[in-house]
Design an enzyme around this catalytic site. Sequence first.
Site, PDB file in Angstrom:
ATOM      1  N   SER A 175       0.838  -1.196   0.000  1.00  0.00           N
ATOM      2  CA  SER A 175       0.000   0.000   0.000  1.00  0.00           C
ATOM      3  C   SER A 175       0.879   1.255   0.000  1.00  0.00           C
ATOM      4  CB  SER A 175      -0.954  -0.043   1.194  1.00  0.00           C
ATOM      5  OG  SER A 175      -1.921   0.974   1.098  1.00  0.00           O
ATOM      6  N   ASP A 199       0.580  -4.067  -4.205  1.00  0.00           N
ATOM      7  CA  ASP A 199      -0.575  -3.207  -4.437  1.00  0.00           C
ATOM      8  C   ASP A 199      -0.312  -1.790  -3.921  1.00  0.00           C
ATOM      9  OD1 ASP A 199      -3.064  -3.226  -5.743  1.00  0.00           O
ATOM     10  OD2 ASP A 199      -4.120  -3.091  -3.841  1.00  0.00           O
ATOM     11  N   GLU A 210       4.926  12.816 -12.328  1.00  0.00           N
ATOM     12  CA  GLU A 210       6.234  12.998 -11.703  1.00  0.00           C
ATOM     13  C   GLU A 210       6.677  11.677 -11.066  1.00  0.00           C
ATOM     14  OE1 GLU A 210       6.890  16.962  -9.667  1.00  0.00           O
ATOM     15  OE2 GLU A 210       4.710  16.890  -9.728  1.00  0.00           O
ATOM     16  N   ARG A 214       6.227   8.866  -6.738  1.00  0.00           N
ATOM     17  CA  ARG A 214       5.658   7.546  -6.476  1.00  0.00           C
ATOM     18  C   ARG A 214       6.650   6.460  -6.869  1.00  0.00           C
ATOM     19  NH1 ARG A 214       1.475   6.140 -11.307  1.00  0.00           N
ATOM     20  NH2 ARG A 214       2.837   6.555 -13.066  1.00  0.00           N
ATOM     21  N   ASP A 219      13.643   3.044  -9.457  1.00  0.00           N
ATOM     22  CA  ASP A 219      13.987   3.095  -8.033  1.00  0.00           C
ATOM     23  C   ASP A 219      14.887   1.950  -7.593  1.00  0.00           C
ATOM     24  OD1 ASP A 219      12.460   5.370  -7.840  1.00  0.00           O
ATOM     25  OD2 ASP A 219      10.669   4.333  -7.111  1.00  0.00           O
ATOM     26  N   HIS A 285      -7.138  -5.534  -1.387  1.00  0.00           N
ATOM     27  CA  HIS A 285      -5.882  -4.807  -1.175  1.00  0.00           C
ATOM     28  C   HIS A 285      -4.847  -5.704  -0.491  1.00  0.00           C
ATOM     29  CE1 HIS A 285      -3.632  -1.155  -1.275  1.00  0.00           C
ATOM     30  NE2 HIS A 285      -3.719  -0.859   0.008  1.00  0.00           N
TER      31      HIS A 285
END
Length: 494
Positions: A175, A199, A210, A214, A219, A285
């Site tokens: 999350s 998720d 951008e 997030r 990354d 989720h």
Amino acid sequence: MFKIHTAFILLAILILGCDSNLTTVTYPGIGTFSLTDFYHPIYRPIVLLPNSPEDMNATFCLYTPNNVDDFDELDWNNTDHYESTRFDANLDTKIIIHGWRGDSQEAWLSKLKDTLLKAKDLNVIIVGWPGGAKTPYTQAVSNTRVIGIMMGILIENLMKEFNVSLNSFHLIGHSLGGHIVGYAGKHLNGSIARITGLDPAGPFYKGLNETEARLWHTDAKFVEVIHTDAQPIIQLGLGMFETCGHVDIYPNGGQEQPGCEEQAEDEVPIEGGIYEKYKFSSCNHGRSHDLFIDSVSPTISKPVSYLCESYDSFQNGECKSRCDGSECVIINPLVHSYPVNQSYTQGKRFFMATAAEENYFRYQYRIDLKMIKNDISIKPLLTQVELRFINQDGVDEQFFFSKKSEVFEDETEYPRLFVLNTDPEQLSKIEIKWTLGLNIIPTKMNIEYIKVTALSFQSNSTNVEPITMMFIPNIDGGIPNDEWISCERNQINQ
């Protein structure tokens, strides 16, 4: 009406925040943050200043093969006590973090830790940030950058103290935690070995262009994302459908998970001690971390997903079913990356089907039923079809090919996707029965063949290539109504 009411409640939770006259805040060693950071009038209309590192109430609990049940606590910014911990510089390290309204005591965190340590010798660090993860959601969103940088600094300190490489680290976040591990990766210039986003949260993230805002594929050297709750927020979806990794996997289409049809009510604090009960999509989720846990040591079948344009196309058998090159991926939490061409898979979607309960990864089958030309039968034939898979020991598994009466046209092939328990390497025979629908004149169903393609295999099998089997009905002149007819295996293609 209920969903609309619930959506407004959720929206209220998202936008409530704290009043402040400040427009920027600086935390030494962490950075400076502004109310204009990543603002967007549609996708992030509310931006709050993050709380301080101290307000996160962060904990970093280290588990190793020598202390599976009791942890050594690490200080993210002070290495004085590191030598007295049981951190093993010879082992890879997995760092796991929860999302909104969570803490380090969540059951799935301990279960994943235990499963990982049972499967392999590792350092496992569970990160809690309950002070920063609490309601309102908008404040928790702002806090993710701070806790992400704190994680990055912890990793830098472990590298200095124990002379370990970034190639030994794997970050796993659920999350909001899915974006936190992204911020940690950004702090380390994308040089960490692997990130897994379970998720990643959608509200206030999806739609943002951008990539600094997030989780993104830059990354880490390898970024995988498992999407399980990607419905729009108006439908209570908490994840995102957008791709953001080198590999993006969408179990059961990535939006609604089997077994989650009935959502449990959850109490969420709104403001001033007021609680509102509403049906939260926590099952969809949370299925992402349940699947990831199951994938560590799958007991039935390999967790295979296939590259495809859409889940409908996958269900209809319209996608490439060979597991070669970069056309499929097998989820494996114990490796650093998957053998795929990242420039090819990035931005694409991989789909898979799972069961509704634990041991989620069972055998995925594509079954094609081919009708033959029939001049006698009523056209179109409205019927319901059942199948039995029978293995070499005579054990059968019965299921509906069509869950309700549907039209079967002559000279047409009908593909379906099923998740079953029958091992394809043990499948020896199929039986078929059809039941008359609205047709009132006696007729027969003329089937040319049933083609079965196994898309997944035993968890301990070295085989990753689909097996195709052809079954021909053992009867001439068509299959009578409401009778089980045997279909023997005709050939096998691998």
